[in-house]
Design a protein around this motif. Sequence first.
Motif, PDB file in Angstrom:
ATOM      1  N   LYS A 134      12.735  17.598  -4.939  1.00 19.12           N
ATOM      2  CA  LYS A 134      11.286  17.636  -4.795  1.00 19.12           C
ATOM      3  C   LYS A 134      10.592  16.809  -5.874  1.00 19.12           C
ATOM      4  O   LYS A 134       9.611  16.121  -5.603  1.00 19.12           O
ATOM      5  N   HIS A 135      11.088  16.871  -7.101  1.00 24.04           N
ATOM      6  CA  HIS A 135      10.452  16.119  -8.182  1.00 24.04           C
ATOM      7  C   HIS A 135      10.557  14.615  -7.940  1.00 24.04           C
ATOM      8  O   HIS A 135       9.603  13.870  -8.178  1.00 24.04           O
ATOM      9  N   ASP A 136      11.737  14.174  -7.480  1.00 25.95           N
ATOM     10  CA  ASP A 136      11.911  12.754  -7.166  1.00 25.95           C
ATOM     11  C   ASP A 136      10.904  12.326  -6.105  1.00 25.95           C
ATOM     12  O   ASP A 136      10.271  11.266  -6.210  1.00 25.95           O
ATOM     13  N   ALA A 137      10.770  13.146  -5.060  1.00 25.98           N
ATOM     14  CA  ALA A 137       9.868  12.805  -3.961  1.00 25.98           C
ATOM     15  C   ALA A 137       8.421  12.727  -4.439  1.00 25.98           C
ATOM     16  O   ALA A 137       7.668  11.827  -4.047  1.00 25.98           O
ATOM     17  N   LYS A 142       3.698   9.487  -5.802  1.00 24.62           N
ATOM     18  CA  LYS A 142       2.561   9.207  -6.681  1.00 24.62           C
ATOM     19  C   LYS A 142       2.424   7.716  -6.965  1.00 24.62           C
ATOM     20  O   LYS A 142       1.311   7.182  -7.005  1.00 24.62           O
ATOM     21  N   VAL A 143       3.546   7.025  -7.173  1.00 23.90           N
ATOM     22  CA  VAL A 143       3.492   5.608  -7.544  1.00 23.90           C
ATOM     23  C   VAL A 143       3.521   4.689  -6.326  1.00 23.90           C
ATOM     24  O   VAL A 143       2.803   3.694  -6.277  1.00 23.90           O
ATOM     25  N   TRP A 144       4.328   5.013  -5.326  1.00 19.38           N
ATOM     26  CA  TRP A 144       4.502   4.122  -4.175  1.00 19.38           C
ATOM     27  C   TRP A 144       3.887   4.657  -2.892  1.00 19.38           C
ATOM     28  O   TRP A 144       4.052   4.059  -1.843  1.00 19.38           O
ATOM     29  N   GLY A 145       3.156   5.770  -2.963  1.00 20.06           N
ATOM     30  CA  GLY A 145       2.656   6.403  -1.748  1.00 20.06           C
ATOM     31  C   GLY A 145       1.825   5.485  -0.874  1.00 20.06           C
ATOM     32  O   GLY A 145       2.007   5.452   0.349  1.00 20.06           O
ATOM     33  N   ASP A 147       1.885   2.220  -0.643  1.00 15.33           N
ATOM     34  CA  ASP A 147       2.758   1.212  -0.041  1.00 15.33           C
ATOM     35  C   ASP A 147       3.558   1.813   1.114  1.00 15.33           C
ATOM     36  O   ASP A 147       3.721   1.199   2.170  1.00 15.33           O
ATOM     37  N   LEU A 148       4.080   3.012   0.891  1.00 18.84           N
ATOM     38  CA  LEU A 148       4.935   3.642   1.900  1.00 18.84           C
ATOM     39  C   LEU A 148       4.145   4.020   3.140  1.00 18.84           C
ATOM     40  O   LEU A 148       4.630   3.873   4.262  1.00 18.84           O
ATOM     41  N   ARG A 149       2.925   4.504   2.978  1.00 20.55           N
ATOM     42  CA  ARG A 149       2.103   4.832   4.142  1.00 20.55           C
ATOM     43  C   ARG A 149       1.761   3.581   4.927  1.00 20.55           C
ATOM     44  O   ARG A 149       1.742   3.585   6.165  1.00 20.55           O
ATOM     45  N   GLU A 150       1.496   2.489   4.205  1.00 16.37           N
ATOM     46  CA  GLU A 150       1.187   1.230   4.881  1.00 16.37           C
ATOM     47  C   GLU A 150       2.376   0.716   5.679  1.00 16.37           C
ATOM     48  O   GLU A 150       2.227   0.120   6.740  1.00 16.37           O
ATOM     49  N   GLN A 151       3.578   0.975   5.175  1.00 15.82           N
ATOM     50  CA  GLN A 151       4.796   0.522   5.848  1.00 15.82           C
ATOM     51  C   GLN A 151       5.337   1.563   6.833  1.00 15.82           C
ATOM     52  O   GLN A 151       6.281   1.280   7.562  1.00 15.82           O
ATOM     53  N   GLY A 152       4.777   2.761   6.835  1.00 17.10           N
ATOM     54  CA  GLY A 152       5.255   3.795   7.744  1.00 17.10           C
ATOM     55  C   GLY A 152       6.604   4.369   7.350  1.00 17.10           C
ATOM     56  O   GLY A 152       7.422   4.707   8.208  1.00 17.10           O
TER      57      GLY A 152
END
Length: 296
Positions: A134-137, A142-145, A147-152
Amino acid sequence: MHEYGWGPQELTTSGVGHRSGRVRREVPAVPARRGLVLEDSASGWVGELLRLERTAGMVVMVLEGRGGRTRAFPLGHGFLLEGRPVEIVDPGSVRTTGAAAPAATARTASGSVRAAAPTQARVARASRIWVEGKHDAELVEKVWGDDLREQGIVVEPLGGIDDLVDAIRDFGPGPARRLGVLVDHLVPGSKESRIAGDAIRVPGAAGNVLVVGHPYVDVWQVIKPAVLGIDAWPVIARGQDWKTGILAGLGWPHGDQADVARGWQRLLGSVHTYTDLEPAMLGRVEEIIDFLTATG
């Protein structure tokens, strides 16, 4: 300590993440100003910008390094600011009047340049990023969220990697269903390195599964000590619970699991951008994102 990454085909020493399938990030232009701390990529010289000097039709900046030594460098490309490439430009050449200025450039916490307003999150891909816990996720989010949402791309915690081989087999990786796995303490001879080696031999994993990792015992340590105002993370004796030992070493409450949870939230709250994390973590997450979004 070496960083190891298990790529699509073989067990290899990992380097800089490949960039295929993603648009390269822009190198931002930064006006020269007193107080900037810059690194010259070619020589490794690190210094604080003291002043600009104009001579023979050119502008140079004077950087002061350790011991008060100074060196002069011409403006332009070839410098790192907070670990990222930048172009240092003459502040006098930046247009502030006349034609309308270009729209402000927004940056995500990971350093990605976004020239327009954030787009809506894309429908999730079948591909996934798996992290140990959970901590890793939460840290990746927090840092890449953005970017990740934009890429799906969805990040899922595993709860440890002891059952990684079976989990990959159940996932059923393929060309349209790729998997990137981020592992803690991925160093030669560790339990994690053995599991990672077994994981890429699962049928369908070759070319479709990427297992990479950082060398730290736990994701807590990828936060730079300086962010917390300390010189180094506390050293925990073998046999002692690692997280409670860290909290004790920091002088924070550590009596029960609630203290551990509060301690992690305090650590996570100290992270604002990629500059607060160790390069070993940054490179591995970028490598996974590139792998999952590659188009060939």
